[in-house]
Design a protein around this motif. Structure first.
Motif, PDB file in Angstrom:
ATOM      1  N   ILE A 178     -16.202  50.889   8.071  1.00  0.00           N
ATOM      2  CA  ILE A 178     -17.084  50.079   8.926  1.00  0.00           C
ATOM      3  C   ILE A 178     -16.362  49.549  10.168  1.00  0.00           C
ATOM      4  O   ILE A 178     -16.933  48.781  10.946  1.00  0.00           O
ATOM      5  N   GLY A 179     -15.105  49.933  10.347  1.00  0.00           N
ATOM      6  CA  GLY A 179     -14.415  49.564  11.582  1.00  0.00           C
ATOM      7  C   GLY A 179     -13.719  48.216  11.559  1.00  0.00           C
ATOM      8  O   GLY A 179     -13.295  47.707  12.591  1.00  0.00           O
ATOM      9  N   LEU A 180     -13.583  47.652  10.343  1.00  0.00           N
ATOM     10  CA  LEU A 180     -12.871  46.370  10.226  1.00  0.00           C
ATOM     11  C   LEU A 180     -11.364  46.614  10.202  1.00  0.00           C
ATOM     12  O   LEU A 180     -10.578  45.793  10.685  1.00  0.00           O
ATOM     13  N   VAL A 181     -10.976  47.763   9.639  1.00  0.00           N
ATOM     14  CA  VAL A 181      -9.562  48.093   9.455  1.00  0.00           C
ATOM     15  C   VAL A 181      -9.219  49.327  10.285  1.00  0.00           C
ATOM     16  O   VAL A 181      -9.997  50.271  10.348  1.00  0.00           O
ATOM     17  N   ASN A 182      -8.051  49.295  10.932  1.00  0.00           N
ATOM     18  CA  ASN A 182      -7.620  50.452  11.736  1.00  0.00           C
ATOM     19  C   ASN A 182      -7.186  51.618  10.854  1.00  0.00           C
ATOM     20  O   ASN A 182      -7.498  52.769  11.141  1.00  0.00           O
ATOM     21  N   LYS A 183      -6.432  51.288   9.771  1.00  0.00           N
ATOM     22  CA  LYS A 183      -5.873  52.374   8.958  1.00  0.00           C
ATOM     23  C   LYS A 183      -5.538  51.839   7.569  1.00  0.00           C
ATOM     24  O   LYS A 183      -5.071  50.702   7.441  1.00  0.00           O
ATOM     25  N   VAL A 184      -5.764  52.692   6.559  1.00  0.00           N
ATOM     26  CA  VAL A 184      -5.387  52.332   5.188  1.00  0.00           C
ATOM     27  C   VAL A 184      -4.160  53.141   4.809  1.00  0.00           C
ATOM     28  O   VAL A 184      -4.106  54.357   5.042  1.00  0.00           O
ATOM     29  N   VAL A 185      -3.163  52.466   4.224  1.00  0.00           N
ATOM     30  CA  VAL A 185      -1.914  53.129   3.836  1.00  0.00           C
ATOM     31  C   VAL A 185      -1.529  52.661   2.440  1.00  0.00           C
ATOM     32  O   VAL A 185      -2.135  51.722   1.909  1.00  0.00           O
ATOM     33  N   THR A 229     -17.904  33.907  11.806  1.00  0.00           N
ATOM     34  CA  THR A 229     -19.287  34.135  12.263  1.00  0.00           C
ATOM     35  C   THR A 229     -19.313  34.724  13.674  1.00  0.00           C
ATOM     36  O   THR A 229     -20.328  35.272  14.096  1.00  0.00           O
ATOM     37  N   GLN A 230     -18.196  34.608  14.386  1.00  0.00           N
ATOM     38  CA  GLN A 230     -18.140  35.100  15.766  1.00  0.00           C
ATOM     39  C   GLN A 230     -17.342  36.399  15.885  1.00  0.00           C
ATOM     40  O   GLN A 230     -17.764  37.352  16.549  1.00  0.00           O
ATOM     41  N   ARG A 231     -16.160  36.430  15.261  1.00  0.00           N
ATOM     42  CA  ARG A 231     -15.303  37.624  15.451  1.00  0.00           C
ATOM     43  C   ARG A 231     -15.788  38.824  14.632  1.00  0.00           C
ATOM     44  O   ARG A 231     -15.660  39.959  15.082  1.00  0.00           O
ATOM     45  N   LEU A 232     -16.331  38.585  13.426  1.00  0.00           N
ATOM     46  CA  LEU A 232     -16.748  39.736  12.617  1.00  0.00           C
ATOM     47  C   LEU A 232     -17.897  40.505  13.278  1.00  0.00           C
ATOM     48  O   LEU A 232     -17.804  41.732  13.428  1.00  0.00           O
ATOM     49  N   PRO A 233     -18.992  39.837  13.716  1.00  0.00           N
ATOM     50  CA  PRO A 233     -20.049  40.610  14.392  1.00  0.00           C
ATOM     51  C   PRO A 233     -19.587  41.293  15.667  1.00  0.00           C
ATOM     52  O   PRO A 233     -20.051  42.395  15.983  1.00  0.00           O
ATOM     53  N   ILE A 245     -15.270  43.953  -0.239  1.00  0.00           N
ATOM     54  CA  ILE A 245     -15.212  45.403  -0.042  1.00  0.00           C
ATOM     55  C   ILE A 245     -13.755  45.858  -0.124  1.00  0.00           C
ATOM     56  O   ILE A 245     -12.837  45.077   0.150  1.00  0.00           O
ATOM     57  N   ASP A 246     -13.588  47.121  -0.519  1.00  0.00           N
ATOM     58  CA  ASP A 246     -12.209  47.612  -0.622  1.00  0.00           C
ATOM     59  C   ASP A 246     -11.729  48.124   0.739  1.00  0.00           C
ATOM     60  O   ASP A 246     -12.488  48.172   1.724  1.00  0.00           O
ATOM     61  N   ALA A 247     -10.466  48.528   0.782  1.00  0.00           N
ATOM     62  CA  ALA A 247      -9.843  48.889   2.055  1.00  0.00           C
ATOM     63  C   ALA A 247     -10.528  50.092   2.711  1.00  0.00           C
ATOM     64  O   ALA A 247     -10.733  50.123   3.928  1.00  0.00           O
ATOM     65  N   LYS A 248     -10.913  51.080   1.881  1.00  0.00           N
ATOM     66  CA  LYS A 248     -11.537  52.298   2.446  1.00  0.00           C
ATOM     67  C   LYS A 248     -12.863  51.951   3.129  1.00  0.00           C
ATOM     68  O   LYS A 248     -13.179  52.456   4.209  1.00  0.00           O
ATOM     69  N   ASP A 285      -4.916  41.615  16.601  1.00  0.00           N
ATOM     70  CA  ASP A 285      -5.454  42.702  17.437  1.00  0.00           C
ATOM     71  C   ASP A 285      -5.815  43.942  16.618  1.00  0.00           C
ATOM     72  O   ASP A 285      -6.726  44.686  16.979  1.00  0.00           O
ATOM     73  N   MET A 286      -5.037  44.193  15.561  1.00  0.00           N
ATOM     74  CA  MET A 286      -5.268  45.383  14.752  1.00  0.00           C
ATOM     75  C   MET A 286      -5.027  45.020  13.290  1.00  0.00           C
ATOM     76  O   MET A 286      -4.224  44.132  13.003  1.00  0.00           O
ATOM     77  N   ILE A 287      -5.723  45.741  12.397  1.00  0.00           N
ATOM     78  CA  ILE A 287      -5.541  45.454  10.964  1.00  0.00           C
ATOM     79  C   ILE A 287      -5.133  46.742  10.241  1.00  0.00           C
ATOM     80  O   ILE A 287      -5.856  47.739  10.286  1.00  0.00           O
TER      81      ILE A 287
END
Ligand code: CO8
Length: 263
Positions: A179-186, A149-153, A171-174, A123-125
């Motif tokens: 681009i909205g793939l990751v909720n938060k970088v820590v 091919t389905q979840r990323l788009p 791509i790196d975490a930032k 649900d969240m990354i």
């Protein structure tokens, strides 16, 4: 199979949080059939454990979350075996997507190919600063097959997803956050504490409401707005049938914290 017997996955429970750690370091936690099968067992076990309200999936060590499907195993697959392997991986990841409890991917390193798709089924990354994401399958002459091919788009939009999938670039975490793939970088050191902290914030709330709203959001992503709104009204109707709803609304009016009993 008891989760304690699993060879490539560690399963722990801590304060109502279930933690699945992918643990096949010699292959950077790559998903072979055995690991996928164990992942399904772990997901089923924690999914049905009433003491577990949130599940975190991470990778052991600091180098990899999951570096993809196992390339050595895939190399000699016949087309029918590859198709079967894809269906199997897709079904395990759909099991994760459809879990009635929230899931958090705590991405601690490479999340490539099937590893990125595993994170996408959560649900969240959350990502450590050193995490790297990518769908490099076309560099191998194949393409993503465990739902990418389905979840990323659906998550980041088709143009950005196509760019990542067509180029196979990492791509790196930032950038993943941008681009909205990751909720938060820590930071790497705080990754699990951050994931557990997020889980605890969720666990404070009415668990039936969480379960219902997750199903409304997931269902709504795949149907027209009107159907999604109708579903939302149904799940809210169910929420109004719970003791938690009485407790939550009364607690607010009585200016105290709610004490939900998940009924
Ligand atoms: N499968 C099997 N083994 C792997 C994998 C993998 N995906 N990734 C790494 N390993 C192994 C390496 O072979 C190596 O093993 P050994 O020591 O025996 O040679 C060990 O892990 C360490 O890896 P490296 O030495 O390569 O470590 P580096 O730090 O140099 O590089 C990388 C790290 C960049 C992560 C690099 O290992 C890499 O590029 N890995 C492959 C990433 C990749 O292409 N993933 C996508 C795989 S395809 C996929 O996921 C398709 C999903 C669904 C399709 C289903 C179709 C049937």
């Amino acid at each position: 199979m008891e989760p304690t017997e699993l060879k490539n996955i560690l399963v722990e429970k801590e304060n109502n949080i279930g933690i699945i750690s992918m643990n096949r370091p010699k292959a950077l936690n790559a998903l072979n059939s055995e690991t996928l099968s164990e992942l399904r067992t772990a997901v089923f076990t924690l999914g049905n454990d009433p003491d577990v309200g949130v599940i975190i999936i991470t990778g052991s060590g600091e180098k990899a979350f999951v570096a993809g499907a196992d390339i050595k195993e895939m190399k000699d697959m016949t087309p029918m075996e590859a198709r079967h392997f894809m269906h199997f991986g897709q079904s395990v990841f759909s099991d994760i997507d459809n879990l009635p409890k929230p899931t958090i991917a705590a991405v601690n390193g490479f999340a490539l190919g099937g590893g990125c798709e595993l994170a996408l089924s959560c649900d969240m990354i959350l990502a450590s600063e050193s995490a790297k994401f990518g769908l490099p399958e076309v560099t191998l002459g194949i393409h993503p097959g465990f739902g990418g091919t389905q979840r990323l788009p659906r998550l980041i939009g088709s143009a950005k997803a196509k760019e990542l999938i067509f180029t196979g670039q990492m791509i790196d975490a930032k950038e993943a956050e941008r681009i909205g793939l990751v909720n938060k970088v820590v930071s790497q050191e705080s990754l699990m504490d951050e994931a557990k902290g997020l889980a605890q914030k969720i666990l404070k709330n009415g668990q039936i409401a969480i379960r219902l709203v997750k199903s409304a959001i997931n269902a709504g992503l795949n149907v027209p707005l009107e159907k999604g709104l109708a579903y939302e009204a149904e799940t809210q109707g169910l929420a109004f049938a719970t003791e938690d709803k009485n407790e939550g609304l009364n607690a607010f009016l009585e200016k105290r914290k709610p004490n939900f009993n998940n009924r």
